[in-house]
Design a protein around this motif. Sequence first.
Motif, mmCIF file in Angstrom:
data_model
loop_
_atom_site.group_PDB
_atom_site.id
_atom_site.type_symbol
_atom_site.label_atom_id
_atom_site.label_comp_id
_atom_site.label_asym_id
_atom_site.label_seq_id
_atom_site.Cartn_x
_atom_site.Cartn_y
_atom_site.Cartn_z
ATOM 1 N N LEU A 23 0.836 -1.208 0.000
ATOM 2 C CA LEU A 23 0.000 0.000 0.000
ATOM 3 C C LEU A 23 0.867 1.252 0.000
ATOM 4 O O LEU A 23 0.620 2.205 -0.752
ATOM 5 N N LEU A 24 1.891 1.257 0.842
ATOM 6 C CA LEU A 24 2.740 2.447 0.934
ATOM 7 C C LEU A 24 3.503 2.677 -0.360
ATOM 8 O O LEU A 24 3.530 3.803 -0.887
ATOM 9 N N PHE A 25 4.141 1.651 -0.896
ATOM 10 C CA PHE A 25 4.969 1.861 -2.082
ATOM 11 C C PHE A 25 4.136 2.123 -3.330
ATOM 12 O O PHE A 25 4.605 2.819 -4.247
ATOM 13 N N ARG A 26 2.922 1.619 -3.380
ATOM 14 C CA ARG A 26 2.041 2.001 -4.487
ATOM 15 C C ARG A 26 1.644 3.467 -4.350
ATOM 16 O O ARG A 26 1.501 4.175 -5.341
ATOM 17 N N GLY A 27 1.485 3.895 -3.090
ATOM 18 C CA GLY A 27 1.219 5.314 -2.865
ATOM 19 C C GLY A 27 2.372 6.197 -3.285
ATOM 20 O O GLY A 27 2.170 7.369 -3.637
ATOM 21 N N LEU A 28 3.583 5.664 -3.277
ATOM 22 C CA LEU A 28 4.757 6.407 -3.729
ATOM 23 C C LEU A 28 5.008 6.232 -5.225
ATOM 24 O O LEU A 28 6.069 6.593 -5.727
ATOM 25 N N ARG A 29 4.031 5.688 -5.945
ATOM 26 C CA ARG A 29 4.076 5.534 -7.406
ATOM 27 C C ARG A 29 5.059 4.481 -7.882
ATOM 28 O O ARG A 29 5.566 4.554 -8.999
ATOM 29 N N PHE A 30 5.347 3.499 -7.038
ATOM 30 C CA PHE A 30 6.211 2.409 -7.472
ATOM 31 C C PHE A 30 5.417 1.456 -8.369
ATOM 32 O O PHE A 30 4.222 1.234 -8.159
ATOM 33 N N ALA A 31 6.106 0.888 -9.368
ATOM 34 C CA ALA A 31 5.504 -0.189 -10.141
ATOM 35 C C ALA A 31 5.285 -1.392 -9.226
ATOM 36 O O ALA A 31 6.005 -1.586 -8.242
ATOM 37 N N TRP A 32 4.300 -2.215 -9.584
ATOM 38 C CA TRP A 32 3.929 -3.324 -8.703
ATOM 39 C C TRP A 32 5.095 -4.251 -8.354
ATOM 40 O O TRP A 32 5.264 -4.626 -7.190
ATOM 41 N N PRO A 33 5.921 -4.676 -9.313
ATOM 42 C CA PRO A 33 7.011 -5.594 -8.947
ATOM 43 C C PRO A 33 7.961 -5.005 -7.899
ATOM 44 O O PRO A 33 8.336 -5.692 -6.947
ATOM 45 N N LEU A 34 8.360 -3.746 -8.068
ATOM 46 C CA LEU A 34 9.254 -3.131 -7.091
ATOM 47 C C LEU A 34 8.527 -2.892 -5.779
ATOM 48 O O LEU A 34 9.110 -3.053 -4.694
ATOM 49 N N ALA A 35 7.253 -2.535 -5.836
ATOM 50 C CA ALA A 35 6.472 -2.345 -4.610
ATOM 51 C C ALA A 35 6.389 -3.641 -3.820
ATOM 52 O O ALA A 35 6.519 -3.652 -2.587
ATOM 53 N N LEU A 36 6.185 -4.760 -4.532
ATOM 54 C CA LEU A 36 6.133 -6.062 -3.865
ATOM 55 C C LEU A 36 7.470 -6.420 -3.236
ATOM 56 O O LEU A 36 7.549 -6.813 -2.068
ATOM 57 N N ALA A 37 8.527 -6.257 -4.003
ATOM 58 C CA ALA A 37 9.837 -6.689 -3.539
ATOM 59 C C ALA A 37 10.299 -5.906 -2.317
ATOM 60 O O ALA A 37 10.985 -6.449 -1.447
ATOM 61 N N ARG A 83 -5.608 10.733 -5.127
ATOM 62 C CA ARG A 83 -6.368 11.962 -5.287
ATOM 63 C C ARG A 83 -5.485 13.144 -5.691
ATOM 64 O O ARG A 83 -5.965 14.111 -6.252
ATOM 65 N N GLY A 84 -4.198 13.043 -5.372
ATOM 66 C CA GLY A 84 -3.278 14.131 -5.725
ATOM 67 C C GLY A 84 -3.013 14.144 -7.214
ATOM 68 O O GLY A 84 -3.190 13.159 -7.935
ATOM 69 N N GLU A 85 -2.545 15.258 -7.703
ATOM 70 C CA GLU A 85 -2.290 15.410 -9.132
ATOM 71 C C GLU A 85 -0.801 15.452 -9.458
ATOM 72 O O GLU A 85 -0.432 15.317 -10.617
ATOM 73 N N GLN A 86 0.050 15.685 -8.469
ATOM 74 C CA GLN A 86 1.469 15.853 -8.757
ATOM 75 C C GLN A 86 2.188 14.526 -8.982
ATOM 76 O O GLN A 86 3.147 14.462 -9.722
ATOM 77 N N GLY A 87 1.750 13.497 -8.312
ATOM 78 C CA GLY A 87 2.502 12.245 -8.379
ATOM 79 C C GLY A 87 2.402 11.536 -9.710
ATOM 80 O O GLY A 87 3.292 10.796 -10.094
ATOM 81 N N GLY A 88 1.299 11.756 -10.455
ATOM 82 C CA GLY A 88 1.128 11.018 -11.698
ATOM 83 C C GLY A 88 0.712 9.586 -11.419
ATOM 84 O O GLY A 88 0.582 9.154 -10.286
ATOM 85 N N LYS A 89 0.487 8.841 -12.473
ATOM 86 C CA LYS A 89 0.070 7.453 -12.334
ATOM 87 C C LYS A 89 1.258 6.562 -11.981
ATOM 88 O O LYS A 89 2.387 6.829 -12.386
#
Length: 687
Positions: A23-37, A83-89
């Motif tokens: 949840l945290l790393f997805r919130g930081l805009r990490f791709a799923w594989p890196l977020a998982l690892a 909800r923020g706009e700065q981080g991007g997808k």
Amino acid sequence: MEMLSFAIAALTALVVLYGPGCLLFRGLRFAWPLALACAPLASVSGYALVAALWGAAGVPCTATTVALPVILLYGLLLIGSKRGEQGGKPLRSSRFTWAMLALYVLAGLTVCLYVYGLSLGDPAAYYCRFDNQTHFNLARYFVDSQDWSVLHTTSGALADESQTGYYPAGWHLLVALIASLTGIELPIVMNALNGALSGVVYPLSSFALMHALFPTRRNVLLCGAFTAVGFACLPWVLLLKGQLLANLLSFSLVPAAVALTVSYVHAGARHHGKGLALCSILTIGFFGIAHPNGLFTALVFLAPFLIHTIADKLRHSRRLGPDSPWRRPLLVWFVGLAAAYALWQIMLFAPPLQQVVLYNNTGNLNLSWTEAAYAAAAFSLYPEQPPQWVLTIACIAGVIALVRQRRTWLAMPALYMLAVYAICRCVDAPYGLRTFLAGFWYSDPYRILCCAELFLVPIAALGLAAIASAVGRKLATPPPIKPIALVVGLFALVNFFPFYQEPPADRHSDVTGDHFVLTSGTAIGYMRYLIASGYDETEEQIYSAQEHAFVQRALDLIPEGALVINQPHDGSAFAYGIDGINTYFRHIDINGTTEQSRVIRDHLSEIASNPDVQQAVRDSGACYVLLLDQGVPFDEGVWLIQTGEDYQLGWQGLESLASATEGFELVLAEGDMRLYRITGIDGEENQ
């Protein structure tokens, strides 16, 4: 039924480790594989922070009170980022990246199942080594006390001085959390957690580093799935020596922690300052909770990486004049290494680290310089461990490839650790040199070789890919099978061949002769042999299966929570952690014990006539005495290697106790095992 419990505990461990952190790393805009690892870095840090807060406030720690706040906090961060706009997808990953992630996990689980899973025999099996007195008892005390704070660690033994303090108890916290969620008995939870760390967490963490270092090199990523689990000592030696369970958790996430920094630097740290700061805090916090020498290990890798990156940026900088000395990489390397040396010196002399840095570990100084060099080249810790020459060849090819690609910095951490490993095993290596080079790892060759193998994983993968390319160039016509598949297949066949044959008795290593002996098999097969032997309940351990069963019967005969005086050298040091019996002594080391415990150790058998003993026992609240090796001479017993022949000198009050001793009533007896009820406290009746 126990196998089902093991599977449930292992799956729960993975959910606990990966759920909140994702949840945290997805919130930081990490791709799923890196977020998982990288997820366990954030998950464990979050649990430990909440547990420390609850420990200070006196709030009981349970699965709900510890895990739920972390999930809510990280979940709110994810919602806020969307909800923020700065981080991007968040970044998306290709099918190949997902396939590689799956391959790393599959390779890790396969090797883990062979080396560890099938070696246990019984999912509740245990391994009695010196360090496990701490690990088993602390994990049990976390569960019993519902205080999981790493700042309040203790075994809970009443014989010890009533002091609690800091200990890197991330592994123990995870055991308590999983046990709280599942209600499964602790030995199964411990084994399941170790399996999850070895078979999933470490391979995924290695994938993160490989992807950060070689994002576009598909062949290298493919080879990394096999080299990540190809080095025999990591992580398996951590389950054999000690056990080093805190280091198992810490080292498993070192590659992921390094990958975070590498990824942020490549993405532009200046543009992701907040995310980098948060990840740095989480990473430092994680290693403080898991084991601090994981942080020093990561720094050994990051120092040359950062120096190389700075030198490269300065060389291509538009702000510097064409004749600026800072465009010269040698100058940047000189200044960078000088700064790293200064930081190293500061840490060496930092007061909080002195107890670790100055630890004089001489127990493994058993090799000549020639043998030490051989051990480093063959990745060998044990006299009868088969060498891994195929990995040595792959690493040499990798170093050559790095030199050609002008990425020599990537070889520096591994070569440094291999050199330190050889030095820390040599009988002639000066203490000051070992302290300077390896003080942060207790100058322990077991830990140091694991560090070297961490850093050799990408080098060996690059080497295999380079060999495959060379094979492809040598073939005149397109081969029926791709060179990379051929090279990886041959490597896997040689390196992972599941076989080891114990040498005959007359060919075992001898301290008076050569340290290493010729053996048949592979290093992977040898590690399975060691783990199977260590966990084999039919083999005599200091806390044997018979003694374990005796304690279980004793628990049925005494009131719940009754305090039991024991002689920890007979194996009962492990009885609290494994079985939950409330023992008075939970460690064979008597430093830091109370005056009351000294009276009991020296004079317990005099309870019928000695008022001081009566008062000491009365104040302790003890009602029973447990002896698992009554009357067994030292030369006939099974002991920890730290137990010397003179151990009885500090335990005369228990060693002289027998069935006819006045003031004790025999409750249960079998062989040399006894359970007594204490009756000699001024006529008071004990329940």
